[in-house]
Design an enzyme around this catalytic site. Structure first.
Site, short mmCIF file in Angstrom:
data_model
loop_
_atom_site.label_atom_id
_atom_site.label_comp_id
_atom_site.label_asym_id
_atom_site.label_seq_id
_atom_site.Cartn_x
_atom_site.Cartn_y
_atom_site.Cartn_z
N LYS A 19 44.16 46.32 24.41
CA LYS A 19 44.44 47.44 22.91
C LYS A 19 43.60 49.35 23.94
O LYS A 19 42.03 48.98 24.05
CB LYS A 19 43.56 47.45 21.86
CG LYS A 19 44.82 49.01 20.29
CD LYS A 19 44.40 48.35 19.39
CE LYS A 19 44.33 49.31 19.10
NZ LYS A 19 44.27 48.85 16.84
N SER A 59 47.92 50.29 14.21
CA SER A 59 47.71 51.12 14.87
C SER A 59 47.83 50.22 16.32
O SER A 59 48.44 50.72 17.41
CB SER A 59 47.20 51.65 14.89
OG SER A 59 45.72 50.84 15.60
N SER A 117 45.50 47.06 11.46
CA SER A 117 46.34 47.27 12.93
C SER A 117 46.47 45.84 13.90
O SER A 117 47.09 45.40 14.69
CB SER A 117 45.32 48.33 13.43
OG SER A 117 45.73 49.36 12.97
N1 GLN Z 1 47.00 51.79 9.26
C1 GLN Z 1 45.71 51.40 8.78
C2 GLN Z 1 45.35 53.30 8.75
O1 GLN Z 1 46.21 53.61 9.39
C3 GLN Z 1 44.96 50.74 9.12
C4 GLN Z 1 44.41 51.35 10.58
C5 GLN Z 1 43.91 50.49 11.57
O2 GLN Z 1 43.38 48.67 11.28
N2 GLN Z 1 42.72 50.63 12.75
O3 GLN Z 1 43.73 53.01 8.59
#
Ligand code: GLN
Length: 505
Positions: A81, A156, A180
């Protein structure tokens, strides 16, 4: 292109490599070919490092030929990532503000991958600074779900999960601050694990919310996740929150795959209203399979989980607003000069750069976080959220007095259409309603495929949670369930996904 190579699990590639039936160079080349054939459609990668991956593969092949003792995953390629610092390779975090930034150092996790001999194929797409549940907040365009290219791959870390689901990489690294790793896993039919907070070093992980962030494996099988977990886990003196203990026995647990006598708690608060019928149906069936295999299933209540999302959206923006202050146009990344100002001050350059460099979601959270931390509001918002966080940890502690693991659906819905939730941040945030409690309490969580929803034929996920440092329990339950589901489906769920790259390949 050798399709078999790209479809093989990391564990079976490791066997083939050890027996000399295939070289790492061939394995890496097959994946680069696959990326070439399908990534124009999927857009899982922001950067592909063919040269670097082939050089690392050649090195492993040479060392193997010389009879060196190699790590079990040596020669198996991986995608990382784009939030992890990689020396000599761009690291953008999906943001314009870091366009062209090449870190001078490797994240500890990346060092461990290199030392174990895993060639790095490239960097995967993500929502900007890991804020989002769809990858649509990437400054470089969204990733598409391999099951249906008009749909989101989750976020994400949608790039990592899509790369693994589309056979562009057998393994990937994700990061999980609120879901994410797990939510993209659920909506792409792959496996994702958020280890115990502190179980994997955060050194070189560009921070979103430091008290919640954790990197972990993204794979197609539970055993592969365990093998990768054991490479990246372990103590790191460079991360003050790193746990000073050996990696939990995750590989052994995945191989044992046993749930007999295990107490499984179904979380009452997660899975009711707002959850798609097909998601709930596959979840109930998976729980029934566990019970059939000898697990004792009970319902467990965690009342404070109803407030987890609200607390998260105060704690995360607060930490993020502080972490992102370092993008000041002076140290690294983008620098934009304000228009029509002949001798701009540092503050004017900073404002112009942050205005041009950050996307809307990032700005929204910086504003929210700055507000939540401002004097006069601190106690009412940030302070209050921290108290909720404590209640959530207490609910977990109480639950784990009664049961060994907890389960819930991973995500309330299957993959939605690109564009569907972009104008409605709240509905995007609700994607993580089931995954966020684990981050707030620091406990480990896994998502694995539970089936396809009847209403749309898209993948659904089940989440398994365990007490902090007991990550091996996720793997024991996950592998047992995976084996039963494989039998039920007559093979891997991903085999039911449509063929990609047929026209171009
Ligand atoms: N979707 C969640 C957010 O927008 C989780 C993001 C993540 O785990 N990096 O904060």
């Amino acid at each position: 292109m050798n399709t078999d190579i790209t479809r093989a699990s990391a564990a079976s590639l490791a066997d083939l490599l050890a027996r000399g039936e295939v070289s790492s160079t061939e394995v890496v080349q097959a994946h680069l070919d696959r990326i070439g054939a399908v990534d124009g459609d999927v857009h899982a990668f922001l950067h592909v490092d063919g040269e670097g991956a082939l050089a690392a593969a050649a090195d492993v092949d040479r060392r193997r030929a010389a009879g060196e003792d190699l790590h079990v995953l040596a020669g198996v390629p991986i995608a990382v990532k784009d939030v992890m610092a990689t020396k000599g390779m761009p690291t953008t975090c999906g943001s314009r503000i870091l366009q062209g930034w090449v870190p001078p150092y490797d994240a500890t996790l990346v060092t461990k991958l290199r030392e174990a001999g895993l060639p790095i194929l490239g960097k995967t797409n993500m929502d900007e600074f890991a804020m989002g549940s769809s990858t649509e907040h990437s400054a470089y365009g969204p990733t598409h779900n391999p099951w249906d290219l008009d749909r989101i791959p989750g976020g994400s870390g949608g790039g990592s999960s899509a790369a693994v689901a589309a056979y562009e990489a057998p393994l990937a690294i994700g990061t999980d601050t609120g879901g994410s790793i797990r939510q993209p896993g659920a909506v792409t039919g792959t496996v994702g694990v958020k280890p115990t907070y502190g179980g994997v070093s955060r050194y070189g992980l560009v921070a979103l919310a430091s008290s919640l962030d954790q990197a972990g494996p993204v794979t197609r099988t539970v055993l592969d996740a365990a093998l990768l977990h054991s490479v990246i886990g372990g103590h790191d003196p460079m991360d003050s929150t790193s746990i000073d203990a050996p990696v939990p026995p995750v590989v052994e647990a995945a191989r044992r795959a046993d749930v007999k006598g295990l107490k499984v708690g179904v979380i009452k608060e997660l899975g009711g209203e707002g959850y798609q019928a097909g998601v709930r149906a596959r979840f109930d069936e998976a729980v029934a399979l566990l019970e059939g295999a000898g697990a004792e299933v009970v319902e467990v209540s965690a009342p404070s989980f109803d407030y987890a999302l609200a607390a998260y959206y105060l704690i995360l923006p607060s930490e993020a607003s502080s972490n992102l202050a370092k993008f000041d146009a002076m140290r690294y990344g983008l620098r934009v000069l304000p228009e029509g100002v002949s001798d701009p001050s540092a503050e004017q350059v900073m404002a112009a750069t942050r205005d041009a460099g950050f996307g809307d979601e990032v700005k929204r959270r910086i504003i929210l976080g700055t507000y939540a931390l401002s004097s006069g509001y601190y106690d009412a918002y940030y302070g209050q959220a921290q108290k909720v966080r404590r209640l959530i940890a207490n609910d977990f502690a109480k639950a784990f007095e009664q049961v060994d693991v907890l389960v819930s659906p991973t995500s309330p819905t299957t993959a939605f259409k690109l564009g569907d939730k972009l104008q409605d941040p709240m509905s995007m945030y609700l994607q993580d309603v089931a995954t966020i409690p684990a981050n707030l309490a620091g406990v480990p969580g896994m998502s694995l495929p539970s089936g396809l929803a009847d209403e749309d034929g898209l993948p659904t996920g089940i989440q398994v949670l365990a007490p902090a440092t007991k990550d091996e329990r996720l793997y024991g339950v996950g592998a047992a369930l995976e084996a039963m589901l494989l039998e039920k489906w007559g093979g891997p769920l991903l085999a039911k996904a449509p063929e990609l790259g047929v026209k171009g390949a």
